[in-house]
Design a protein around this motif. Structure first.
Motif, PDB file in Angstrom:
ATOM      1  N   ILE A 101      -8.367 -42.306   2.618  1.00 59.64           N
ATOM      2  CA  ILE A 101      -9.357 -42.721   3.414  1.00 59.64           C
ATOM      3  C   ILE A 101      -9.685 -41.419   4.119  1.00 59.64           C
ATOM      4  CG2 ILE A 101     -10.544 -43.987   5.263  1.00 59.64           C
ATOM      5  CD1 ILE A 101      -8.908 -46.262   4.393  1.00 59.64           C
ATOM      6  N   VAL A 102     -10.702 -40.718   3.944  1.00 57.68           N
ATOM      7  CA  VAL A 102     -10.770 -39.488   4.752  1.00 57.68           C
ATOM      8  C   VAL A 102     -11.953 -39.549   5.581  1.00 57.68           C
ATOM      9  CG1 VAL A 102     -11.513 -36.930   4.207  1.00 57.68           C
ATOM     10  CG2 VAL A 102     -10.311 -38.336   2.645  1.00 57.68           C
ATOM     11  N   GLY A 103     -11.627 -39.444   7.065  1.00 60.14           N
ATOM     12  CA  GLY A 103     -12.704 -39.553   7.926  1.00 60.14           C
ATOM     13  C   GLY A 103     -12.756 -38.017   8.857  1.00 60.14           C
ATOM     14  N   VAL A 104     -14.052 -37.538   8.748  1.00 60.92           N
ATOM     15  CA  VAL A 104     -14.409 -36.435   9.395  1.00 60.92           C
ATOM     16  C   VAL A 104     -14.946 -36.482  10.788  1.00 60.92           C
ATOM     17  CG1 VAL A 104     -16.806 -36.287   8.449  1.00 60.92           C
ATOM     18  CG2 VAL A 104     -15.754 -34.096   8.920  1.00 60.92           C
ATOM     19  N   SER A 105     -14.261 -35.663  11.589  1.00 63.26           N
ATOM     20  CA  SER A 105     -14.721 -35.426  12.820  1.00 63.26           C
ATOM     21  C   SER A 105     -13.917 -36.730  13.712  1.00 63.26           C
ATOM     22  CB  SER A 105     -16.269 -35.609  12.996  1.00 63.26           C
ATOM     23  OG  SER A 105     -16.536 -34.234  12.716  1.00 63.26           O
ATOM     24  N   GLY A 106     -12.545 -36.543  13.826  1.00 64.91           N
ATOM     25  CA  GLY A 106     -11.931 -37.334  15.015  1.00 64.91           C
ATOM     26  C   GLY A 106     -12.559 -36.886  16.145  1.00 64.91           C
ATOM     27  N   GLY A 107     -12.272 -37.902  17.298  1.00 67.80           N
ATOM     28  CA  GLY A 107     -12.757 -37.624  18.647  1.00 67.80           C
ATOM     29  C   GLY A 107     -14.279 -37.122  18.804  1.00 67.80           C
ATOM     30  N   PHE A 108     -14.722 -36.037  19.438  1.00 67.58           N
ATOM     31  CA  PHE A 108     -16.044 -35.766  19.565  1.00 67.58           C
ATOM     32  C   PHE A 108     -16.543 -34.729  18.656  1.00 67.58           C
ATOM     33  CE2 PHE A 108     -14.634 -36.572  24.330  1.00 67.58           C
ATOM     34  CZ  PHE A 108     -14.936 -37.958  24.291  1.00 67.58           C
ATOM     35  N   GLY A 109     -16.203 -34.618  17.442  1.00 72.27           N
ATOM     36  CA  GLY A 109     -16.490 -33.897  16.509  1.00 72.27           C
ATOM     37  C   GLY A 109     -18.186 -33.859  16.218  1.00 72.27           C
ATOM     38  N   TYR A 110     -18.557 -35.069  16.197  1.00 69.54           N
ATOM     39  CA  TYR A 110     -20.083 -35.138  15.972  1.00 69.54           C
ATOM     40  C   TYR A 110     -20.735 -35.562  17.671  1.00 69.54           C
ATOM     41  CZ  TYR A 110     -20.743 -35.406  11.039  1.00 69.54           C
ATOM     42  OH  TYR A 110     -20.350 -34.974   9.836  1.00 69.54           O
ATOM     43  N   VAL A 111     -20.458 -34.289  18.523  1.00 68.35           N
ATOM     44  CA  VAL A 111     -21.049 -34.256  19.726  1.00 68.35           C
ATOM     45  C   VAL A 111     -22.224 -34.601  19.959  1.00 68.35           C
ATOM     46  CG1 VAL A 111     -20.952 -32.016  20.060  1.00 68.35           C
ATOM     47  CG2 VAL A 111     -20.612 -33.372  21.979  1.00 68.35           C
TER      48      VAL A 111
END
Length: 315
Positions: A101-111
């Motif tokens: 499972i590949v999740g992009v932008s942990g935290g505030f990556g898509y601020v």
């Protein structure tokens, strides 16, 4: 600093694996990436766009994995984790079907996309499910390692990537098998994960100028490989955890659990997102959100310095 992101480094390596292996399938929940264009062009029969339907993406991925394919389910981190948590629990936790499972932008990556796109609970949710290994990536070389490791895993593998470019912390020859790395030795340690490892290094530089010997540990695999972690913190006087994640169930909680279970009594301060602040609807730079929650560079330096000074005052 390279303009390549962890996401592109990861997918470039998956492309290389497919060229040699021929057994890779990517199931995307309507997500792209510059590095995926080449994969889609050269292996169109190996790329499935499930649409904005992450739950279905997990089900498709699990079915393909049962046929022996090496499957990568890909979407924005909060959607590929929280939106389909039941499917992941059943297919990964209960049935133990090995998918990545590949999740992009942990935290505030898509601020710039608001709290629906902020991944601030995923570590807590995913680590609660058996048969899932989490890789919280902090640079491009670790992203390459994660891609190579993914096709060898016998259980579900959650790879947490950032969409923002960061400088490399490691060389290509780095051994990531220990689950954590001591980036800088010190009398006190900031333990961070993912993109916050870079902020921890910046904080350590500032504190060094104030004659405080603060080291940095990058903790990147969960469940924590406890023996290796205990060895890394063995001589530390105090520990500080740092994460772009809410307090409950996050990095700080994991570290506290290990210390308590092992009866290791070291002073610990957690720096994370306070739950009482809720979700933030401000848009702008990542640093502005970090400041709102008190996990920006200035706040981390101040909190760490105060925590160390409190100990020294009672020495």
């Amino acid at each position: 600093m390279s303009n390549k992101t962890e996401r592109d480094a990861f997918w470039d390596q998956v492309y290389n694996i497919q060229k040699k292996d021929g057994n890779v399938v990517i199931v995307s929940a309507d997500m792209g990436a510059p590095a995926l264009d080449r994969f889609r062009h050269d292996f169109p029969h190996r790329f499935i766009n499930a649409g904005i339907a992450e739950q279905n993406a997990i089900l498709i991925s699990s079915g393909l994995a049962l046929t022996g394919q090496k499957v990568f389910a890909y979407a924005i981190a909060p959607f590929i984790t929280l939106r389909c948590i039941e499917q992941t629990r059943v297919n990964s936790g209960i049935m133990n079907i090995p998918i990545t499972i590949v999740g992009v932008s942990g935290g505030f990556g898509y601020v710039d996309a608001g709290p629906t796109h902020h991944s601030t609970e995923d570590l807590a949710m995913m680590r609660a499910i058996p048969h899932i290994t989490i890789q919280s990536v902090s640079d491009n070389n670790m992203a390459i390692f994660a891609a190579q490791r993914a096709v060898l895993m016998n259980n579900t593998y959650y790879v947490r990537l950032d969409r923002q470019p960061f400088p490399d912390l490691y060389t290509k020859a780095e051994d990531f098998s220990k689950g954590c790395s001591v980036l800088r030795k010190g009398d006190f340690y900031i333990i961070a994960t993912g993109n916050m490892t870079h902020l921890a290094c910046q904080a350590a530089d500032i504190l060094k100028q104030r004659n405080l010997n603060v080291g940095v540990i990058d903790l990147y695999e969960f469940p924590i490989l406890e023996n290796n972690f205990i060895e890394a913190i063995f001589d530390a006087e105090k520990l500080i955890t740092l994460e772009e994640h809410f307090y409950p169930g996050g990095l700080g909680g994991m570290v506290a659990e290990v210390l308590m279970d092992r009866q290791i009594f070291k002073p610990l301060k957690r720096i994370a997102l306070p739950v009482e602040k809720g979700y933030c609807y401000e848009y702008g730079a990542r640093e502005s959100l970090q400041k709102y929650y008190g996990v920006d560079l200035q706040s981390v330096v101040a909190k760490t310095e105060a925590f160390i000074a409190k100990k020294l005052a009672h020495a």
